[in-house]
Design a protein around this motif. Structure first.
Motif, PDB file in Angstrom:
ATOM      1  N   TYR A  29       0.459  -0.832   0.927  1.00 19.12           N
ATOM      2  CA  TYR A  29      -0.099   0.020   0.242  1.00 19.12           C
ATOM      3  C   TYR A  29       0.815   0.977  -0.063  1.00 19.12           C
ATOM      4  CZ  TYR A  29      -4.173  -2.843   0.312  1.00 19.12           C
ATOM      5  OH  TYR A  29      -5.676  -3.096  -0.150  1.00 19.12           O
ATOM      6  N   LYS A  33       0.600   4.221  -2.825  1.00 20.68           N
ATOM      7  CA  LYS A  33       0.787   5.610  -2.691  1.00 20.68           C
ATOM      8  C   LYS A  33       1.916   6.431  -3.016  1.00 20.68           C
ATOM      9  CE  LYS A  33      -2.452   5.530   1.348  1.00 20.68           C
ATOM     10  NZ  LYS A  33      -2.285   4.098   1.336  1.00 20.68           N
ATOM     11  N   SER A  36       3.110   4.949  -7.419  1.00 20.99           N
ATOM     12  CA  SER A  36       1.687   4.596  -8.306  1.00 20.99           C
ATOM     13  C   SER A  36       2.601   2.977  -8.702  1.00 20.99           C
ATOM     14  CB  SER A  36       1.726   5.030  -9.806  1.00 20.99           C
ATOM     15  OG  SER A  36       1.970   6.790  -9.585  1.00 20.99           O
ATOM     16  N   ASN A  44      -3.843   5.236  -6.406  1.00 23.17           N
ATOM     17  CA  ASN A  44      -2.569   5.064  -7.037  1.00 23.17           C
ATOM     18  C   ASN A  44      -1.778   6.523  -7.691  1.00 23.17           C
ATOM     19  OD1 ASN A  44      -0.846   3.109  -7.600  1.00 23.17           O
ATOM     20  ND2 ASN A  44      -1.750   2.060  -8.233  1.00 23.17           N
ATOM     21  N   ILE A  46       0.979   9.903  -5.896  1.00 22.88           N
ATOM     22  CA  ILE A  46       0.625  10.604  -4.762  1.00 22.88           C
ATOM     23  C   ILE A  46      -0.318  12.091  -4.593  1.00 22.88           C
ATOM     24  CG2 ILE A  46       1.677  13.117  -4.016  1.00 22.88           C
ATOM     25  CD1 ILE A  46       3.095  10.568  -2.492  1.00 22.88           C
ATOM     26  N   THR A  49      -3.792   9.873  -4.097  1.00 20.92           N
ATOM     27  CA  THR A  49      -3.983   9.359  -2.822  1.00 20.92           C
ATOM     28  C   THR A  49      -3.780  10.684  -1.915  1.00 20.92           C
ATOM     29  OG1 THR A  49      -2.397   8.282  -2.783  1.00 20.92           O
ATOM     30  CG2 THR A  49      -3.157   8.789  -0.720  1.00 20.92           C
ATOM     31  N   ALA A  66      -1.072  12.729   2.350  1.00 20.23           N
ATOM     32  CA  ALA A  66      -0.971  11.716   1.076  1.00 20.23           C
ATOM     33  C   ALA A  66       0.641  10.969   1.384  1.00 20.23           C
ATOM     34  CB  ALA A  66      -1.162  11.959  -0.004  1.00 20.23           C
ATOM     35  N   GLY A  70       1.805   7.519   2.369  1.00 18.45           N
ATOM     36  CA  GLY A  70       2.618   6.867   2.248  1.00 18.45           C
ATOM     37  C   GLY A  70       4.400   6.344   2.662  1.00 18.45           C
TER      38      GLY A  70
END
Length: 169
Positions: A29, A33, A36, A44, A46, A49, A66, A70
Motif C-alpha cells: 500500500y 501511494k 504508483s 495510485n 501521490i 492519494t 498522502a 505513504g
C-alpha cells in the motif's frame, strides 16, 4: 528503543511471522501511494492519494497526508521486514490504521461488502502493529543484534560479550 526479549523459539517465530505479514501489506500500500505501484491497491500515486485524502478522508492539505501515509506505510514496511526500530514502526503503523479507521472506514462498520470497505483490515493490521510495538521484533531482527551489541559494550560479533569484562569476572 531496540530492546527485545526472546520468549523462546515459538515466540520468536511468531514475531517474525507478524513482521513479515505487516511488511508485505504495508510495502504494497505504501508503494502504491508513493510510486504508483500495484494498480488496484486503491488511489495510485501521490496525486490520486492526495485527492482521496482531501475528498474521502477530509484531511487537508491532501498532499501532506498522502505523503505522510505513504512514507509511514512504506517505511514502516521496510522497518518491519528488517526488524529495525520495530517498536517505533509498530506505533506509527498502528496510528496509521487508527487514522484510516476514523477518517474513512468507521462509517461503514465491520463490513467488506460496502464502498469503502469496512474497518476489518484496519483492525487486524492495527492489532498486529500494536503487538510489534509492545513486544518488539524478537530474536530474528536487526533490533536484537543492536540490543546485544549495546549490552556487550559495542561488539556485536562477540558471543560472550565484552572480553575485558569477561576476563575480569
Amino acid at each position: 528503543m531496540f530492546e527485545t526479549t526472546s520468549g523462546g523459539p515459538a515466540i520468536d517465530a511468531a514475531l517474525l511471522t507478524v513482521r513479515i505479514a505487516l511488511a508485505w501489506v504495508f510495502l504494497y500500500y505504501g508503494a502504491a501511494k508513493l510510486f504508483s505501484a500495484f494498480p488496484g491497491a486503491g488511489p495510485n500515486g501521490i496525486h490520486q492519494t492526495a485527492l482521496y485524502m482531501s475528498q474521502a478522508a477530509h484531511l487537508r492539505p491532501g498532499e501532506i497526508f498522502a505523503l505522510l501515509a505513504g512514507l509511514t506505510e512504506f517505511g514502516g514496511g521496510i522497518a518491519m521486514a528488517l526488524g529495525v526500530c520495530t517498536r517505533l514502526a509498530g506505533l506509527a503503523l498502528f496510528g496509521d490504521m487508527v487514522m484510516a479507521t476514523v477518517t474513512v472506514t468507521w462509517a461503514t462498520g465491520l463490513s467488506s461488502a460496502t464502498s469503502p470497505p469496512g474497518y476489518q483490515l484496519n483492525l487486524a493490521l492495527g492489532a498486529l502493529a500494536l503487538v510489534a510495538a509492545l513486544v518488539g521484533a524478537g530474536r530474528f531482527s536487526i533490533d536484537a543484534i543492536i540490543s546485544r551489541a549495546l549490552h556487550r559494550g559495542g561488539d556485536p560479533a562477540s558471543p560472550s560479550g565484552d572480553l575485558a569484562h569477561t576476563a575480569q569476572t
